[in-house]
Design an enzyme around this catalytic site. Structure first.
Site, PDB file in Angstrom:
ATOM      1  N   LYS A 190      54.189  60.545  81.505  1.00 25.89           N
ATOM      2  CA  LYS A 190      54.586  59.829  80.300  1.00 25.89           C
ATOM      3  C   LYS A 190      56.102  59.869  80.166  1.00 25.89           C
ATOM      4  CE  LYS A 190      55.083  61.123  76.004  1.00 25.89           C
ATOM      5  NZ  LYS A 190      56.281  60.345  75.677  1.00 25.89           N
ATOM      6  N   GLY A 241      61.991  68.802  78.023  1.00 27.27           N
ATOM      7  CA  GLY A 241      62.305  68.309  76.692  1.00 27.27           C
ATOM      8  C   GLY A 241      62.786  69.446  75.809  1.00 27.27           C
ATOM      9  N   THR A 243      62.994  72.704  73.322  1.00 24.46           N
ATOM     10  CA  THR A 243      62.361  74.021  73.298  1.00 24.46           C
ATOM     11  C   THR A 243      61.225  74.043  72.287  1.00 24.46           C
ATOM     12  OG1 THR A 243      64.329  75.130  74.098  1.00 24.46           O
ATOM     13  CG2 THR A 243      62.814  76.477  72.813  1.00 24.46           C
ATOM     14  N   GLU A 263      60.871  72.919  81.300  1.00 25.50           N
ATOM     15  CA  GLU A 263      62.329  72.870  81.452  1.00 25.50           C
ATOM     16  C   GLU A 263      62.864  72.425  80.110  1.00 25.50           C
ATOM     17  OE1 GLU A 263      65.674  71.772  81.456  1.00 25.50           O
ATOM     18  OE2 GLU A 263      65.269  70.136  82.859  1.00 25.50           O
ATOM     19  N   CYS A 297      70.499  68.712  79.198  1.00 27.39           N
ATOM     20  CA  CYS A 297      69.962  70.030  78.830  1.00 27.39           C
ATOM     21  C   CYS A 297      70.883  71.147  79.301  1.00 27.39           C
ATOM     22  CB  CYS A 297      68.559  70.204  79.407  1.00 27.39           C
ATOM     23  SG  CYS A 297      68.441  69.780  81.129  1.00 27.39           S
ATOM     24  N   GLU A 391      71.566  73.824  69.985  1.00 28.42           N
ATOM     25  CA  GLU A 391      71.795  72.745  70.959  1.00 28.42           C
ATOM     26  C   GLU A 391      72.098  71.467  70.170  1.00 28.42           C
ATOM     27  OE1 GLU A 391      68.298  71.485  73.226  1.00 28.42           O
ATOM     28  OE2 GLU A 391      69.593  71.286  74.983  1.00 28.42           O
TER      29      GLU A 391
HETATM   30  P1  NAI Z   1      61.162  65.984  72.619  1.00 24.11           P
HETATM   31  O1  NAI Z   1      61.026  67.303  73.231  1.00 24.11           O
HETATM   32  O2  NAI Z   1      60.448  65.704  71.356  1.00 24.11           O
HETATM   33  O3  NAI Z   1      60.694  64.855  73.666  1.00 24.11           O
HETATM   34  C1  NAI Z   1      60.582  65.025  75.050  1.00 24.11           C
HETATM   35  C2  NAI Z   1      59.287  64.388  75.546  1.00 24.11           C
HETATM   36  O4  NAI Z   1      58.169  65.080  74.995  1.00 24.11           O
HETATM   37  C3  NAI Z   1      59.092  62.933  75.128  1.00 24.11           C
HETATM   38  O5  NAI Z   1      58.451  62.254  76.183  1.00 24.11           O
HETATM   39  C4  NAI Z   1      58.181  63.052  73.930  1.00 24.11           C
HETATM   40  O6  NAI Z   1      57.428  61.894  73.700  1.00 24.11           O
HETATM   41  C5  NAI Z   1      57.294  64.192  74.325  1.00 24.11           C
HETATM   42  N1  NAI Z   1      56.683  64.927  73.218  1.00 24.11           N
HETATM   43  C6  NAI Z   1      57.111  65.040  71.935  1.00 24.11           C
HETATM   44  N2  NAI Z   1      56.272  65.810  71.231  1.00 24.11           N
HETATM   45  C7  NAI Z   1      55.297  66.212  72.078  1.00 24.11           C
HETATM   46  C8  NAI Z   1      54.146  67.037  71.940  1.00 24.11           C
HETATM   47  N3  NAI Z   1      53.842  67.644  70.792  1.00 24.11           N
HETATM   48  N4  NAI Z   1      53.370  67.249  73.025  1.00 24.11           N
HETATM   49  C9  NAI Z   1      53.682  66.682  74.201  1.00 24.11           C
HETATM   50  N5  NAI Z   1      54.746  65.878  74.385  1.00 24.11           N
HETATM   51  C10 NAI Z   1      55.552  65.645  73.344  1.00 24.11           C
HETATM   52  O7  NAI Z   1      62.677  65.684  72.441  1.00 24.11           O
HETATM   53  P2  NAI Z   1      63.328  64.640  71.411  1.00 24.11           P
HETATM   54  O8  NAI Z   1      62.664  64.661  70.069  1.00 24.11           O
HETATM   55  O9  NAI Z   1      63.377  63.357  72.069  1.00 24.11           O
HETATM   56  O10 NAI Z   1      64.749  65.276  71.231  1.00 24.11           O
HETATM   57  C11 NAI Z   1      64.943  66.319  70.288  1.00 24.11           C
HETATM   58  C12 NAI Z   1      65.905  67.322  70.813  1.00 24.11           C
HETATM   59  O11 NAI Z   1      65.349  67.935  71.952  1.00 24.11           O
HETATM   60  C13 NAI Z   1      67.225  66.785  71.289  1.00 24.11           C
HETATM   61  O12 NAI Z   1      68.136  66.645  70.265  1.00 24.11           O
HETATM   62  C14 NAI Z   1      67.620  67.843  72.250  1.00 24.11           C
HETATM   63  O13 NAI Z   1      68.209  68.908  71.560  1.00 24.11           O
HETATM   64  C15 NAI Z   1      66.338  68.285  72.861  1.00 24.11           C
HETATM   65  N6  NAI Z   1      66.031  67.659  74.158  1.00 24.11           N
HETATM   66  C16 NAI Z   1      66.202  68.402  75.284  1.00 24.11           C
HETATM   67  C17 NAI Z   1      65.971  67.820  76.508  1.00 24.11           C
HETATM   68  C18 NAI Z   1      66.164  68.578  77.756  1.00 24.11           C
HETATM   69  O14 NAI Z   1      66.311  67.984  78.790  1.00 24.11           O
HETATM   70  N7  NAI Z   1      66.120  69.874  77.728  1.00 24.11           N
HETATM   71  C19 NAI Z   1      65.594  66.438  76.646  1.00 24.11           C
HETATM   72  C20 NAI Z   1      65.380  65.749  75.404  1.00 24.11           C
HETATM   73  C21 NAI Z   1      65.628  66.371  74.215  1.00 24.11           C
END
Ligand code: NAI
Length: 779
Positions: A190, A241, A243, A263, A297, A391
Site C-alpha cells: 500500500k 512511517g 513511530t 522503519e 526519516c 521529529e
Molecule cells: P503515517 O505513519 O501515518 O503514514 C505512513 C503510512 O502508513 C501511510 O501509507 C499510511 O496510510 C499508513 N498508515 C497510517 N495509519 C496506519 C495504521 N493505523 N495502520 C497501518 N498503516 C497505517 O505518517 P503520516 O501521517 O503520513 O506522517 C505523520 C508523521 O510521521 C510525519 O510528520 C513524520 O514525522 C512521520 N513520518 C515518518 C516517515 C519515515 O520515513 N520515518 C515517513 C512518513 C511520515
C-alpha cells in the site's frame, strides 16, 4: 564588470522539465485508478483525490480499498506464492532484472511523476530516488540468483504486507518489493494516500515485464487500508512511517506470529567537530536537512557544533541558506520544492510556532505562494527542548553546541530515536572513536544521507527494528527451512506442600554477581518425579526484575570488552561446568524425571564452547557501495536482553540462550525454566568461579506469565526473548510496543535444543544489531 562580479550576480534562469508525458500517462489511464490485483487493474471505486502539492491541482482519483479488496489482493498473492518460490532464484532474478531495466528505461517518466505527486525537486527524483530504486532491483536480482547457494537454509516467508510512506514513494516501494520478491515472497503493498501514482506506474511496469500475476499487488487507500493489511492473513508486515503508527502496528500484530519490520522516525544528530572542513560540512547540511524539504526519516535535523567554530559555522550556514532556490519542483535549478501536502505544512508550522526557545533564521530567498516552507535554522536550543526532541519532518534544522567529544556523544544520544547520525571531522581518530558510540543504525562520516542497496538501513530504539538492504535485509524476508513443531507445555512435578521441611534448602536469585533473596520473600517447592522435594526456588517479582535490569545496565563495560576476553570467559565457564558434570547430570535427571542429564550437560558444555568460538568470529562486513567510500556493516550487541528460558531442557536451554547473547557483548536477565528452575540456581555457582563480571548474567526464577510483561515493558531492556513453554508471545510483543524493543518469541513453536536449531546464526543474529558506518575510502 569583473569576472568575480559576474559570478556574484549570475542567476539561474528557469529550466522546467516537461510534465507532458507524465500527465499523458495519467490521462491514458483515465485519471481514475483502481488497485492492481492478480495482474490487472480493478475498476476504480470510491476514493479520494491525489494532488500536485506545488500547484494544488488534482492529478488523479484513487480508490480506497475495501476489506474485500484487500482480501482479494492477499488471496492473489497467496495463490501466486508457491509457484513464484518454486521458480527458483535464477528464475526470479530474470524478472527482477527486467524490472530494473524497465525502471531505467522509464526513468524520466517515473521521476517527473514522482515530482508531480510529491513536490520534491526533479533534481532529486531524477538523480536519487529513481536511480536508487533501479539499483535496488539490480542488487536484489543478484540476491535471488545467489539465494540457493548462499542461503541454503533459508526460505520465503510467504505473503508480505507492505506499507510505505509518502516521502520516497517509489524508493520505499523498491526497498520493500525487491528483497521480498528476490527471496520468493509475493507482496501486497500500500503506497501512502498522498503519493500513490508511481506505485501504480510500477504496477504497469510489472505487466510490461510479464511478472506472473499475483506476485505484486498494489492496493491504495489511507491508514484504514493499512490496518486491514496488518490484520489480513499475511506472513509478514513491513512498515515505514511514523513511530506512532509503528507502535500501533506492533501492538495490533502482537501474538499473530507475523514477522515484522518497522522503519520509523528519527531526530538524527549532525555533529560538526572543530577540525572539520567547514565548507564541506555546510554543504553536507544542504543534503542532510533540505533534501526532500527535510521530509526524510534520517534527516540530519539536530545540528551539534563544537563551540569553538559555532559562530563561524552558523554564519556560513546562513549564507548558504540564502542561496537555496525554492520553488517549482519541476524546475531543474530548484533546491527546495513543495511540502507534500497542506496537512504536513500545518504540522510543521504548529511544531515550530509552538516553541518559544532559540534564535530563528529563515532563508532570505522569497517563498512562492502555496505549499512551501522556508529553510529554517533554530539555534541556541537546550538538548531537551521539544524542537530538539520531536521529529519536525520539514526543512527545519535545530541546533545547539558542545564542548568535548564526550559531550557531543551525550547530546547526540539524548533522544528516544536512533536511526542515523552524521559526524564531520578531519581527524580520523575522532571520527572512528565517536562512530561506535552513537546510538544509531546508520552513521555517516564526512558525508550524509548516503544510501545503497548493499548497505543495510534501519534503526535502533524507537526508530524501529529490522534492516533493509544488504545481506541482513534478507533475513527479514526469509525464515529457517523446516516445519515447526508445536510447543508442549512442561509441568512441574507435584509433591506435598504441607510436609514439614526442617532444613531450608531455598536457592537465591543471582543479581549483579551476587546471590540475592527475592524481594517478596516467597519461594516455591520443587519436587522430583517421585514427589520428593529437591529444593525451593525463589519467586522473583517486578522489583527483582528491576534490580536485575539495573545490574545488567551497570555492566556496560562488557559490551565494549574484547571478543577475545568474552571467549576466554565462556571457555572457562565451559570448563567449570564440565568439572561438575556429574552433579549437574544428577540434578537434571531429578528435575526432568528422565535419564538424559549426562547428555544434556555434555551438550551444554559443548554449546558454551561453540559460542566461545563464535565470540570473535561473527564479524561485520565491508560493503562495496557505488560511492566514494565503503560501508562497514558492524555487528553491535543489542544491550540488555531479557529472556524467558526454555522448559524442555532446564540447563541446556538456559545455556543456549545465555551464551550467544553474552558472546556478542550483551548483558542478560535470564528467567530460568519455571517448572524446572533449580539447574539455573546451581549454574550461577559455575559463573561465580568463571571470572564472569557481576551483572553480565543475572538469573531469576519465578512465574513466567508474571515476569514477562515486566520485562517486555521495561524501558531499559533492549530486547526480550521467550522460549517459555507457556507461550507468552502476545503479551511480550504487546508490552514491547511501548519503547519498540526487539522481541524474539516462539509463537507456540518448539525448538530442538539438542539439534541444529538450538544454536547457530539465528541466535547470533538476534543478539546483534547491524550498524552501517559509511567511511571515506579510496576516494
Ligand atoms: P503515517 O505513519 O501515518 O503514514 C505512513 C503510512 O502508513 C501511510 O501509507 C499510511 O496510510 C499508513 N498508515 C497510517 N495509519 C496506519 C495504521 N493505523 N495502520 C497501518 N498503516 C497505517 O505518517 P503520516 O501521517 O503520513 O506522517 C505523520 C508523521 O510521521 C510525519 O510528520 C513524520 O514525522 C512521520 N513520518 C515518518 C516517515 C519515515 O520515513 N520515518 C515517513 C512518513 C511520515
Amino acid at each position: 564588470m569583473t569576472v568575480s562580479e559576474i559570478f556574484e550576480t549570475m542567476d539561474y534562469g528557469p529550466a522546467p522539465e516537461s510534465a507532458a508525458e507524465a500527465l499523458a500517462w495519467i490521462t491514458d489511464q483515465g485519471a481514475r485508478f483502481g488497485h492492481f490485483i492478480d495482474g490487472a487493474f480493478t475498476a476504480p471505486g470510491d476514493g479520494f483525490e491525489s494532488r500536485n502539492p506545488a500547484t494544488g491541482e488534482v492529478l488523479a482519483t484513487l480508490t480506497q480499498a475495501t476489506e474485500a479488496e484487500v482480501e482479494a489482493a492477499v488471496a492473489a498473492a497467496r495463490r501466486a506464492q508457491g509457484k513464484w518460490a518454486a521458480l527458483g532464484g535464477p528464475g526470479r532474478a530474470r524478472y527482477l532484472y527486467a524490472l530494473a531495466r524497465l525502471l531505467q528505461k522509464h526513468a524520466r517518466l517515473f521521476a517527473v511523476l514522482e515530482t508531480l505527486d510529491n513536490g520534491k525537486p526533479i533534481r532529486e527524483s531524477r538523480d536519487i530516488d529513481i536511480p536508487l530504486a533501479q539499483r535496488h532491483f539490480y542488487y536484489h536480482a543478484g540476491m535471488a540468483q545467489l539465494m540457493e547457494s548462499e542461503l541454503p537454509d533459508r526460505e520465503a516467508l510467504g505473503v508480505c504486507g507492505q506499507i510505505v510512506p509518502w516521502n520516497f514513494p517509489l524508493l520505499m516501494l523498491a526497498w520493500k518489493i525487491a528483497p521480498a520478491l528476490a527471496m520468493g515472497n509475493t507482496v501486497v503493498l500500500k503506497p501512502a494516500e498522498w503519493t500513490s501514482l508511481t506505485a501504480l506506474l510500477f504496477a504497469d511496469i510489472c505487466r510490461e515485464a510479464g511478472l506472473p500475476r499475483g506476485v505484486v499487488n498494489i492496493v491504495t487507500g489511507d491508514g484504514a487500508v493499512g490496518e486491514r493489511i496488518v490484520g489480513a492473513k499475511v506472513d509478514k508486515i513491513a512498515f515505514t512511517g511514523s513511530t506512532e503508527v509503528g507502535r500501533r502496528i506492533r501492538a495490533a500484530a502482537a501474538g499473530s506470529g507475523k514477522a515484522l519490520t518497522l522503519e520509523l522516525g528519527g531526530k538524527s544528530p549532525y555533529i560538526v567537530f572543530e577540525d572539520t572542513d567547514i565548507d564541506s560540512a555546510v554543504e553536507g547540511l544542504v543534503d542532510a536537512i533540505w533534501f526532500n524539504q527535510g521530509q526524510v526519516c534520517c534527516a540530519g535535523s539536530r545540528l551539534l557544533v563544537q563551540e569553538g567554530i559555532a559562530e563561524a559555522f552558523h554564519t556560513r550556514l546562513r549564507r548558504r541558506m540564502d542561496g537555496l532556490r525554492i520553488g517549482n519542483p519541476l524546475d531543474k535549478c530548484i533546491d527546495v520544492g513543495a511540502i507534500v501536502d497542506p496537512v504536513q505544512l500545518d504540522r510543521i508550522r504548529t511544531l515550530v510556532d509552538g516553541a518559544s526557545e532559540g534564535e530563528t533564521y529563515r532563508a532570505a530567498t522569497p517563498l512562492p505562494e502555496g505549499c512551501y516552507y522556508p529553510p529554517t535554522l533554530i539555534t541556541g536550543l537546550s538538548p531537551a527542548s521539544p524542537l530538539m526532541q520531536e521529529e519536525i519532518f520539514g526543512p527545519v534544522l535545530t541546533g545547539t553546541t558542545f564542548r568535548t567529544p564526550a559531550e557531543a556523544v551525550e547530546i547526540a544520544n539524548n533522544t528516544r530515536y536512533g536511526l542515523a547520525a552524521t559526524l564531520w571531522s578531519e581527524n580520523i581518530n575522532v571520527a572512528l572513536d565517536i562512530a561506535p558510540k552513537l546510538a544509531a543504525g546508520v552513521v555517516w562520516i564526512n558525508g550524509t544521507n548516503m544510501f545503497d542497496a548493499a548497505a543495510g538501513f534501519g534503526g535502533v530504539r524507537e526508530s524501529g527494528f529490522g534492516r533493509e538492504g544488504g545481506w541482513e535485509g534478507l533475513m527479514a524476508y526469509t525464515r529457517a527451512k523446516g516445519t515447526a513443531k508445536a510447543l508442549k507445555p512442561v509441568a512441574a512435578f507435584a509433591g506435598d506442600d504441607a510436609e514439614p521441611q526442617p532444613v531450608d534448602r531455598t536457592a537465591k536469585l543471582y543479581i549483579g554477581g551476587k546471590q540475592a533473596r527475592p524481594d517478596g520473600g516467597y519461594a516455591r517447592r520443587v519436587y522430583d518425579k517421585g514427589g520428593k522435594l529437591i529444593g525451593q526456588a525463589p519467586l522473583a517479582n517486578r522489583k527483582d526484575i528491576r534490580n536485575a535490569v539495573e545490574a545488567a545496565r551497570g555492566a556496560v563495560a562488557w559490551s565494549s570488552s574484547s571478543a577475545h576476553l568474552r571467549a576466554q570467559i565462556l571457555y572457562y565457564t565451559a570448563e567449570n561446568l564440565a568439572a561438575r558434570a556429574d552433579d549437574f547430570a544428577a540434578l537434571v535427571d531429578r528435575l526432568t524425571g528422565k535419564r538424559g542429564g549426562a547428555k544434556e550437560v555434555e551438550a551444554a558444555v559443548n554449546r558454551l564452547f561453540t559460542y566461545a568460538a563464535w565470540a570473535d568470529k561473527f564479524d561485520g562486513q565491508v560493503r562495496s557501495v557505488p560511492m566514494r567510500g565503503v560501508a562497514l556493516a558492524m555487528r553491535e550487541p543489542c544491550g540488555v536482553i531479557g529472556a524467558l528460558c526454555p522448559d524442555e531442557a532446564p540447563l541446556l536451554g538456559l545455556v543456549s540462550v545465555m551464551a550467544p547473547a553474552i558472546a556478542m557483548g550483551n548483558r542478560v536477565v535470564l528467567v530460568a525454566s519455571e517448572p524446572l528452575p533449580l539447574a539455573a540456581t546451581e549454574f550461577y555457582q559455575v559463573l561465580d568461579t568463571s571470572d564472569m563480571p557481576g551483572g553480565v548474567v543475572n538469573i531469576l526464577t519465578g512465574r513466567h506469565a508474571e515476569l514477562a510483561p515486566t520485562l517486555a515493558g521495561h524501558l531499559d531492556v533492549d530486547s526480550v526473548w521467550s522460549f517459555s513453554s507457556a507461550d507468552l508471545s502476545a503479551e511480550i510483543e504487546r508490552g514491547a510496543a511501548g519503547n519498540l524493543k526487539r522481541t524474539w518469541v516462539n509463537h507456540g513453536t518448539a525448538r530442538d535444543w539438542f539439534g541444529a536449531e538450538g544454536a547457530g546464526r539465528a541466535f547470533l543474529d538476534a543478539a546483534t544489531e547491524v550498524k552501517t558506518v559509511w567511511v571515506p575510502y579510496g576516494a
